[in-house]
Design a protein around this motif. Structure first.
Motif, short mmCIF file in Angstrom:
data_model
loop_
_atom_site.label_atom_id
_atom_site.label_comp_id
_atom_site.label_asym_id
_atom_site.label_seq_id
_atom_site.Cartn_x
_atom_site.Cartn_y
_atom_site.Cartn_z
N ALA A 204 0.82 -1.22 0.00
CA ALA A 204 0.00 0.00 0.00
C ALA A 204 0.85 1.26 0.00
CB ALA A 204 -0.94 0.00 1.20
N VAL A 205 2.09 1.18 0.44
CA VAL A 205 2.92 2.40 0.49
C VAL A 205 4.10 2.37 -0.49
CG1 VAL A 205 2.35 2.77 2.94
CG2 VAL A 205 4.50 1.66 2.34
N LEU A 206 4.51 1.17 -0.90
CA LEU A 206 5.66 1.02 -1.80
C LEU A 206 5.20 0.84 -3.24
CD1 LEU A 206 8.66 0.50 -2.55
CD2 LEU A 206 8.30 -1.89 -1.84
N HIS A 207 5.68 1.74 -4.10
CA HIS A 207 5.32 1.69 -5.51
C HIS A 207 6.59 1.44 -6.33
CE1 HIS A 207 1.40 3.53 -4.46
NE2 HIS A 207 2.13 4.10 -3.52
N HIS A 208 6.45 0.71 -7.42
CA HIS A 208 7.62 0.45 -8.27
C HIS A 208 7.49 1.23 -9.58
CE1 HIS A 208 9.50 -2.63 -5.77
NE2 HIS A 208 8.27 -3.00 -5.46
N GLU A 209 8.47 2.07 -9.84
CA GLU A 209 8.56 2.87 -11.07
C GLU A 209 7.50 3.97 -11.15
OE1 GLU A 209 11.23 2.73 -12.78
OE2 GLU A 209 11.98 0.92 -11.81
N ILE A 210 6.23 3.62 -11.02
CA ILE A 210 5.21 4.68 -10.98
C ILE A 210 4.22 4.38 -9.86
CG2 ILE A 210 5.32 5.35 -13.43
CD1 ILE A 210 2.75 3.60 -13.77
N TYR A 211 3.52 5.42 -9.44
CA TYR A 211 2.52 5.31 -8.37
C TYR A 211 1.33 4.52 -8.89
CZ TYR A 211 -0.31 7.03 -4.41
OH TYR A 211 -1.07 7.14 -3.26
N SER B 70 4.19 7.78 1.10
CA SER B 70 4.42 6.64 0.22
C SER B 70 5.82 6.80 -0.36
CB SER B 70 3.40 6.60 -0.93
OG SER B 70 2.11 6.29 -0.46
N VAL B 71 6.25 5.82 -1.10
CA VAL B 71 7.57 5.92 -1.72
C VAL B 71 7.54 5.20 -3.07
CG1 VAL B 71 8.41 3.84 -0.52
CG2 VAL B 71 10.07 5.55 -1.30
N VAL B 72 8.24 5.77 -4.05
CA VAL B 72 8.38 5.09 -5.34
C VAL B 72 9.83 4.63 -5.47
CG1 VAL B 72 8.11 5.24 -7.84
CG2 VAL B 72 6.60 6.56 -6.37
N VAL B 74 12.60 3.53 -7.90
CA VAL B 74 12.90 3.62 -9.33
C VAL B 74 14.21 2.91 -9.63
CG1 VAL B 74 13.34 5.21 -11.26
CG2 VAL B 74 11.68 5.83 -9.48
N ARG B 79 14.14 6.16 -16.65
CA ARG B 79 13.39 6.99 -15.69
C ARG B 79 14.36 7.72 -14.76
NH1 ARG B 79 9.56 3.87 -14.78
NH2 ARG B 79 8.05 5.02 -16.04
N ASP B 105 1.84 11.93 1.18
CA ASP B 105 0.72 11.35 0.45
C ASP B 105 -0.58 11.52 1.23
OD1 ASP B 105 -1.09 9.84 -0.93
OD2 ASP B 105 0.17 8.06 -1.13
N SER B 107 -3.36 11.47 -0.52
CA SER B 107 -4.37 10.93 -1.43
C SER B 107 -4.99 9.65 -0.88
CB SER B 107 -3.77 10.68 -2.82
OG SER B 107 -3.00 9.48 -2.85
N LEU B 171 6.13 10.23 -12.42
CA LEU B 171 5.83 9.08 -11.55
C LEU B 171 4.33 8.78 -11.47
CD1 LEU B 171 8.24 9.86 -8.55
CD2 LEU B 171 8.68 8.39 -10.54
N GLY B 172 3.53 9.52 -12.24
CA GLY B 172 2.09 9.28 -12.23
C GLY B 172 1.43 9.52 -10.88
N PRO B 174 -1.01 10.92 -8.13
CA PRO B 174 -2.36 11.50 -8.08
C PRO B 174 -2.34 12.83 -7.34
CG PRO B 174 -2.16 9.72 -6.46
CD PRO B 174 -0.85 9.79 -7.21
N VAL B 177 -0.46 14.51 -3.57
CA VAL B 177 0.80 13.80 -3.30
C VAL B 177 1.92 14.67 -3.83
CG1 VAL B 177 2.13 11.69 -3.70
CG2 VAL B 177 -0.37 11.59 -3.69
N TYR B 178 2.97 14.89 -3.02
CA TYR B 178 4.12 15.62 -3.59
C TYR B 178 5.43 14.94 -3.18
CZ TYR B 178 6.33 18.22 0.35
OH TYR B 178 7.04 18.57 1.47
#
Lengths: 273, 273
Positions: A204-211, B70-72, B74, B79, B105, B107, B171-172, B174, B177-178
């Motif tokens: 729910a908190v960790l995104h890969h490459e894009i949110y 949250s965290v992305v 990469v 990218r 986050d 969102s 990063l897409g 929403p 979120v900043y």
């Protein structure tokens, strides 16, 4: 070490759905074991504790080495009383032998500008408020890791922002300094042992490459259940997380004064452009 | 252990004027040893690294358990290239095998409000921006401590705020979120060994009971000297700290776009009341 990893992850996530590193160590154990301590013994802190924690804090990263933070260490009982009254009357602020107030501090660099007779045009922006806030948070978290390594316990006090002008007056803060949060420090009391609180499933908190919020609903439903079960085990009112989020954020009254932050910060000399 | 304490404090402060705890440990050693790493080998990260670092991050305190971050992660080279271009073209963003973008986050809680058909009145305030920023910073610092315990190195990238809308698009992200900052992660390269950077004398940032700037001028003069000597030893242009502060903050142009944060955040759905 894999056995420790699995038990620590289970405490943190309920049923963990992640595969950790094979390499594991005591520092990871300690970080995953964190819990907020809200009851302290009256054991005094050994000499040198404050200095050691602040050396750890100063070792954290700081944007462009500007070091736009400071900290006030409060040990006086009457002052802790008054700070507790300003911060939602939380008893553990009185009980802890040490209370840190972490500050975003633009006043020091401002004094340097004055001394060299140079206007610091980049200062009166929201960015500077963020710089100071982030610097203070990184420093404080290092102090927290340090104190837990010494067998001490702690809890952050965000309610110090309920009345930042009141706190500024109590601590004699100059303009362009605001209290970001407080932090109680002491030896944890066995009377009210603190537990590791489960967090959101990692996906729910960790995104890969894009949110991506795909799959979020299922993760949140899972967490509502985990957290409800945790509270039930602890003998507390069992509500799910979603319910807590809504009840915490639905009304401005739950901000307890923090809805005034912009006006207060401006009166305290922050530009916020 | 006192011998380690003294040598670590000497590296961090030049001539330390503080007496540390008698009790000392490896965690304190590690915290005091922190240095920002800006050159990485091409060794890949072992499987489970990201998941382990984020478990440490999620173990940090979060205000009212709201977990508004949250965290992305990469890893894609193209990218990382584009993010580097958005963040002042820092080469190490490209070089590091992993680049985290840490997010404030709001969102997720916002989606929970929508699902329960409840307006979250407490959300569109500056306080919420601070909540998310502080949550993200505490989490990130835990990840940093974790990764250093594993022999990895890292550097924070504040320049990710130079163009938060550009990063959000990449990063897409929403609305609400900043990106608070980035963080490079990898094995430190021996080619450019990172050094412990001296910080301000402790008495310049640590206050007892009330804030006091008495004696600050002497502390700053001492630090100007220490830091100048450090840069000279490293073969860099030897300027004192005061000089650096003034040159970093005297002109809005050094904000590289961050002077637009308020307008950008508003367009991105933050209330900032």
């Amino acid at each position: 070490m894999a056995a420790t990893a699995q038990s620590k992850l289970a405490a943190r996530y309920g049923a963990p759905d992640i595969t950790p590193l094979k390499q594991w160590n005591d520092t990871l154990d300690q970080l995953l074991d964190h819990r907020s301590v809200r009851a302290f013994t009256d054991l005094p802190l050994p000499e040198g504790t404050i200095e050691t924690l602040i050396a750890a804090a100063q070792s954290a990263s700081t944007s462009s080495n500007l070091q736009v933070w400071s900290v006030v260490a409060v040990q006086d009982a009457d002052r802790k009383d008054r700070l507790s009254a300003l911060a939602g009357n939380q008893a553990y602020i009185r009980q802890a032998p040490l209370f840190f107030v972490w500050l975003a501090d633009l006043s020091r660099v401002s004094r340097i500008g004055e001394q060299s007779d140079t206007e610091l045009e980049a200062l009166p922006y929201l960015e500077s408020l963020l710089l100071g806030t982030i610097d203070a948070a990184l420093a404080a978290q290092n102090a927290l890791v340090a104190l837990e390594s010494l067998g001490l316990g702690s809890v952050y006090i965000g309610a110090i922002r309920n009345d930042i002008e009141g706190v500024a007056k109590e601590l004699g803060l100059p303009p362009q300094v605001y209290p970001v949060f407080g932090m109680c420090v002491g030896y944890p009391s066995d009377d009210r042992p603190a537990k590791v609180k489960p967090r959101l499933p990692q996906r729910a908190v960790l995104h890969h490459e894009i949110y991506s919020a795909t799959g979020e609903a299922a993760a949140l439903a899972e967490y509502d259940e985990h957290l409800g079960a945790f509270y039930q085990r602890e003998g507390m009112k069992a509500s799910g997380w979603s319910e807590q989020v809504v009840s915490r954020l639905r009304s401005v009254s739950s901000l307890h004064g923090r809805e005034q932050l912009v006006e207060e910060l401006k009166r305290m000399g922050f530009g916020l452009r």
